[in-house]
Design a protein around this motif. Structure first.
Motif, PDB file in Angstrom:
ATOM      1  N   LEU A   1       0.814  -1.211   0.000  1.00 57.32           N
ATOM      2  CA  LEU A   1       0.000   0.000   0.000  1.00 57.32           C
ATOM      3  C   LEU A   1       0.852   1.267   0.000  1.00 57.32           C
ATOM      4  N   PHE A   2       2.138   1.142   0.284  1.00 58.61           N
ATOM      5  CA  PHE A   2       3.008   2.298   0.473  1.00 58.61           C
ATOM      6  C   PHE A   2       3.982   2.468  -0.691  1.00 58.61           C
TER       7      PHE A   2
ATOM      8  N   LEU B   1       5.116  11.606   2.093  1.00 59.61           N
ATOM      9  CA  LEU B   1       3.763  12.123   2.204  1.00 59.61           C
ATOM     10  C   LEU B   1       2.732  11.002   2.066  1.00 59.61           C
ATOM     11  N   GLU B   2       2.908  10.142   1.072  1.00 56.62           N
ATOM     12  CA  GLU B   2       1.963   9.047   0.863  1.00 56.62           C
ATOM     13  C   GLU B   2       1.963   8.083   2.029  1.00 56.62           C
ATOM     14  N   ASN B   3       3.156   7.780   2.558  1.00 57.38           N
ATOM     15  CA  ASN B   3       3.245   6.885   3.708  1.00 57.38           C
ATOM     16  C   ASN B   3       2.493   7.460   4.909  1.00 57.38           C
ATOM     17  N   ALA B   4       2.680   8.766   5.152  1.00 57.27           N
ATOM     18  CA  ALA B   4       2.018   9.398   6.298  1.00 57.27           C
ATOM     19  C   ALA B   4       0.508   9.441   6.116  1.00 57.27           C
ATOM     20  N   LEU B   5       0.034   9.586   4.886  1.00 54.51           N
ATOM     21  CA  LEU B   5      -1.401   9.612   4.627  1.00 54.51           C
ATOM     22  C   LEU B   5      -2.021   8.225   4.670  1.00 54.51           C
ATOM     23  N   ILE B   6      -1.296   7.222   4.201  1.00 56.00           N
ATOM     24  CA  ILE B   6      -1.840   5.865   4.156  1.00 56.00           C
ATOM     25  C   ILE B   6      -1.784   5.202   5.536  1.00 56.00           C
ATOM     26  N   GLY B   7      -0.865   5.631   6.395  1.00 59.00           N
ATOM     27  CA  GLY B   7      -0.763   5.046   7.735  1.00 59.00           C
ATOM     28  C   GLY B   7      -2.093   5.021   8.469  1.00 59.00           C
ATOM     29  N   PRO B   8      -2.813   6.153   8.556  1.00 58.18           N
ATOM     30  CA  PRO B   8      -4.126   6.123   9.209  1.00 58.18           C
ATOM     31  C   PRO B   8      -5.136   5.228   8.495  1.00 58.18           C
ATOM     32  N   PHE B   9      -5.050   5.143   7.157  1.00 60.40           N
ATOM     33  CA  PHE B   9      -5.968   4.260   6.435  1.00 60.40           C
ATOM     34  C   PHE B   9      -5.766   2.808   6.853  1.00 60.40           C
ATOM     35  N   VAL B  10      -4.506   2.387   7.007  1.00 57.69           N
ATOM     36  CA  VAL B  10      -4.230   1.027   7.467  1.00 57.69           C
ATOM     37  C   VAL B  10      -4.817   0.813   8.851  1.00 57.69           C
ATOM     38  N   ALA B  11      -4.722   1.841   9.716  1.00 57.21           N
ATOM     39  CA  ALA B  11      -5.294   1.731  11.062  1.00 57.21           C
ATOM     40  C   ALA B  11      -6.801   1.547  11.002  1.00 57.21           C
ATOM     41  N   ILE B  12      -7.455   2.277  10.104  1.00 56.63           N
ATOM     42  CA  ILE B  12      -8.914   2.187   9.996  1.00 56.63           C
ATOM     43  C   ILE B  12      -9.342   0.777   9.625  1.00 56.63           C
ATOM     44  N   ILE B  13      -8.696   0.183   8.634  1.00 59.33           N
ATOM     45  CA  ILE B  13      -9.138  -1.128   8.146  1.00 59.33           C
ATOM     46  C   ILE B  13      -8.552  -2.281   8.945  1.00 59.33           C
TER      47      ILE B  13
ATOM     48  N   GLY C   1       5.177   7.131   8.217  1.00 61.48           N
ATOM     49  CA  GLY C   1       4.012   6.272   8.048  1.00 61.48           C
ATOM     50  C   GLY C   1       3.728   5.455   9.291  1.00 61.48           C
ATOM     51  N   VAL C   2       4.800   4.946   9.933  1.00 64.36           N
ATOM     52  CA  VAL C   2       4.627   4.179  11.164  1.00 64.36           C
ATOM     53  C   VAL C   2       4.073   5.079  12.270  1.00 64.36           C
ATOM     54  N   VAL C   3       4.619   6.292  12.372  1.00 65.10           N
ATOM     55  CA  VAL C   3       4.179   7.210  13.425  1.00 65.10           C
ATOM     56  C   VAL C   3       2.715   7.587  13.236  1.00 65.10           C
ATOM     57  N   SER C   4       2.326   7.936  12.019  1.00 69.30           N
ATOM     58  CA  SER C   4       0.924   8.302  11.786  1.00 69.30           C
ATOM     59  C   SER C   4      -0.001   7.110  12.003  1.00 69.30           C
ATOM     60  N   PHE C   5       0.472   5.901  11.701  1.00 69.90           N
ATOM     61  CA  PHE C   5      -0.326   4.707  11.959  1.00 69.90           C
ATOM     62  C   PHE C   5      -0.559   4.514  13.458  1.00 69.90           C
TER      63      PHE C   5
END
Length: 447
Positions: free
Chosen positions: A229-230, A240-252, A276-280
């Protein structure tokens, strides 16, 4: 047995094994956070029973720097469980706290906590502990800066109403400060325990779904799926993409609180960027079960606003933390080769859980014996969601089978109307007997 029968038997055995591993993983996550769940819900019950509206408005009645600081400190001293934090935040709003200050409390209680940092250090390194605290401060600052504009209007009014907040009545204003009188009585603590049990009953399905789904996803979904996904190798756009996708992974992924750290470690092992890890890790507050809880607590319109802003500030904080740590030379260069998972055994988690279960047993005893202890006066149980409500503060009530039924919100009252085809709220006649629904057995009694 035929060849096809053998293959079917092997397939069934593999499925059974996978289900067993998933359930065990989900239970391990639950076990890791059990003590925090009990602590958070117990604290929430105490606030609802003892904290006066005037005191809460005085301490957290706005989102100025002083109130934000107090909300952050209260959060640090509270539970690290996102489910319990959401219940506590709802309690703060219902007791008169500023909505944004309550959200700050929720952010702090799930990120500015030492137990989460300990697990991060054990699994992936001290840099992530530092990022948790530095990034959380950045995230809270962004939340306050934007939230005052974003959380407003009809959505905010609906959220306050759904949280159980009503206009203060003369009867309510005349009541003595609960914190100064009832906190020293067994009846007061019995009522606090009843609030705790009501919150747990209201959220039990979401909690079960969250841990069960987390176990299945952590066990059955390979790390390569999340890793795909990253982006990789595109400089700023990758970060930027990693930081944005991190929360999406958390949601699903459904994983909350300390339970999301093992998955964060797996993502880091698989090659995902630091931001990405931090935002997740920050995004445990927007997992799907919690979004369902927010919808129940604040309404659909506010839930969409919360999701949008939370996602934005979590991603921004993860990205900002990555570039700050890069400038300081703190970005880790090595990635783990093995991810350790805590097992249920004799360790500090087990000790905390045993203590928590003992405390929970005391709370349950207080709840079951509330009438004998003199509690329950002025309270009723919402028959739709099971939440305990203060009769003097209810936002909705209905007449049903000769009894007055009280609700935590118009949402529950409307659902009751649909299920029972009742009329609108009754107008009590002078001198008529007031009837409430017993919060323990559900029977009618004179109020």
């Amino acid at each position: 047995m035929t060849h096809a029968g053998i293959l079917a038997a092997l397939g069934a055995g593999r499925v059974a094994t996978d289900i067993g591993h998933s359930l065990r993983e989900g239970f391990s996550m639950f076990w890791d956070t059990l003590w925090a769940l009990v602590l958070g819900f117990a604290f929430s019950g105490a606030v609802q029973a003892f904290a006066s509206r005037q005191a809460m408005q005085r301490r957290l009645g706005d989102h100025r720097p002083g109130s934000v600081t107090r909300a952050s400190l209260y959060g640090m001293a509270s539970s690290s469980c996102s489910y319990a934090a959401s219940a506590m935040a709802r309690s703060l709003v219902a007791q008169g706290a500023d909505f944004l200050a309550a959200m700050v409390f929720m952010f702090a209680s799930t990120n500015l906590v030492i137990e989460l940092g300990i697990v991060l250090v054990v699994l992936i390194g001290w840099q992530f502990l530092a990022a948790e605290f530095v990034g959380a401060i950045i995230m809270i600052a962004l939340l306050v800066a934007v939230g005052g504009i974003w959380f407003r209007g009809r959505a905010l009014e609906q959220a306050r109403r759904r949280a159980g907040e009503s206009q203060a009545s003369d009867h309510q204003a005349a009541q003595p400060d609960p914190a100064g009188s009832r906190i020293r009585t067994a009846a007061g603590w019995a009522d606090a325990a009843s609030y705790t049990m009501s919150d747990l009953r209201m959220l039990r399905k979401e909690i079960f779904i969250g841990f069960a789904a987390a176990g299945f996803l952590a066990t059955l979904v390979p790390t390569s799926f999340w890793n795909d996904l990253f982006f990789h190798g595109h400089g700023f756009w990758t970060n930027l993409e990693n930081a944005l996708i991190g929360p999406f992974v958390a949601i699903i992924s459904f994983v909350c609180s300390v339970g999301n750290v093992p998955l964060a470690a797996a993502l880091w092992k698989g090659g995902i960027g630091f931001g990405g890890v931090v935002s997740f890790v920050f995004a445990d507050l927007i997992t799907l079960p919690l979004l369902l809880i927010y919808r129940k607590q604040y309404g659909g319109r506010m839930t969409l606003r919360m999701l949008t802003l939370f996602w934005a500030v979590m991603a921004a904080a993860g990205l900002a933390t990555q570039y700050l740590f890069d400038a300081l030379g703190w970005l880790p260069t090595a990635r783990p080769t093995v991810i350790a998972h805590n097992a249920v055994g004799l360790n500090y988690i087990t000790v905390l859980d045993v203590v928590a279960l003992s405390a929970f047993a005391v709370l349950y005893w207080l709840y079951r014996h509330r009438d004998r202890l003199g509690g329950g006066h002025g309270y009723a149980k919402d028959p739709v969601c099971g939440m305990q409500v203060h009769v003097a503060k209810v936002t909705a009530q209905r007449e049903h089978n000769g009894a007055t039924v009280y609700f935590c919100s118009e949402h529950c009252a409307d659902r009751f109307d649909r299920d029972h085809h009742t009329a609108t709220s009754p107008r009590e006649q002078p001198g008529s007997a007031r009837v409430a629904i017993d919060p323990i057995c559900g029977g009618a009694r004179n109020g």
